[in-house]
Design an enzyme around this catalytic site. Structure first.
Site, PDB file in Angstrom:
ATOM      1  N   VAL A 147       1.077  -1.450  -0.284  1.00 49.26           N
ATOM      2  CA  VAL A 147      -0.190  -0.189   0.381  1.00 49.26           C
ATOM      3  C   VAL A 147       0.728   1.420  -0.021  1.00 49.26           C
ATOM      4  O   VAL A 147       0.728   2.042  -0.529  1.00 49.26           O
ATOM      5  CB  VAL A 147      -1.141   0.172   0.987  1.00 49.26           C
ATOM      6  CG1 VAL A 147      -2.026   1.591   1.872  1.00 49.26           C
ATOM      7  CG2 VAL A 147      -1.608  -1.392   1.381  1.00 49.26           C
ATOM      8  N   CYS A 148       2.089   1.221   1.140  1.00 51.37           N
ATOM      9  CA  CYS A 148       2.641   2.594   0.884  1.00 51.37           C
ATOM     10  C   CYS A 148       3.296   2.983  -0.587  1.00 51.37           C
ATOM     11  O   CYS A 148       3.423   4.345  -1.034  1.00 51.37           O
ATOM     12  CB  CYS A 148       3.827   2.013   2.118  1.00 51.37           C
ATOM     13  SG  CYS A 148       3.268   1.321   3.591  1.00 51.37           S
ATOM     14  N   PRO A 149       3.637   2.313  -1.516  1.00 52.54           N
ATOM     15  CA  PRO A 149       4.204   2.730  -2.256  1.00 52.54           C
ATOM     16  C   PRO A 149       2.625   3.717  -3.407  1.00 52.54           C
ATOM     17  O   PRO A 149       3.394   4.590  -3.701  1.00 52.54           O
ATOM     18  CB  PRO A 149       4.506   2.014  -3.550  1.00 52.54           C
ATOM     19  CG  PRO A 149       4.211   0.262  -3.072  1.00 52.54           C
ATOM     20  CD  PRO A 149       4.209   0.889  -1.586  1.00 52.54           C
TER      21      PRO A 149
END
Length: 187
Positions: free
Chosen positions: A46-48
């Site tokens: 999810v972070c990128p």
């Protein structure tokens, strides 16, 4: 306990920014608006997508005089390795702060002790170094940069026009509210 108007503690951290290793300190955030965008870890799923979404609005944040600081407990070396390996992260123009000692995560109260990682926390800090808005999200739900931008715009408007407030879904140029004196105690 609420973090609203909490002053960010003094800090110095390593960061990766524009293909260089730099230091970022509390002094760097004073005198301008800042967003601290905590995320669990580099090389995740999810972070990128969140960091790329922020990059797509980065120019708009900069036009507001607002700097973005993404923060994870990874080192600045890991941030560089992630940038070298990820097409999404290669696009980033804002500083990626390293918090392996957890000093920032503890100060902003987003540390997940058992994981040694940060919650998905978003904090808007005013030019005086005080938190004026924040949101903590579940680890498996990404955030929206456009809504964050709108929130910064509303916070800046209210800071400049203290006698007005922004209603739900307010957008720049739209009508604001002027609370009457008999309603001030209700707000």
């Amino acid at each position: 306990m609420s973090m609203i108007l909490k002053e960010v503690s003094d800090f110095t951290v390593d960061a990766f920014h524009k293909d260089s290793f730099i230091k970022v300190t509390k002094k760097d955030i004073l005198g301008k608006w800042s967003v601290f965008f905590f995320y669990p870890a580099d090389f995740t799923f999810v972070c990128p997508t969140e960091l790329e979404d922020l990059q797509e609005s980065y120019k708009d944040f900069k036009e507001l005089g607002c700097e973005i600081y993404s923060v994870s407990t990874d080192s600045h070396f890991v941030h560089k390795a992630w940038k070298d390996a990820s097409e999404r992260i290669k696009k980033l123009e804002y500083p990626m702060l390293a918090d392996p000692t957890h000093a920032l995560c503890i100060d902003f109260d987003v540390l997940i002790d058992e994981a040694g990682q940060a919650e998905r926390g978003t904090f808007v800090v005013n030019p005086e170094g005080r938190i004026v808005a924040y949101e903590i999200s579940a680890g498996n739900v990404g955030r929206n940069a456009k809504e964050l931008l709108r929130r910064v715009q509303a916070l800046q408007f209210v800071a400049a026009h203290g006698d007005e407030v922004c209603p739900a879904n307010w957008q720049p140029g739209k009508e604001t509210l002027k609370p009457s004196l008999d309603l001030v105690g209700i707000l």
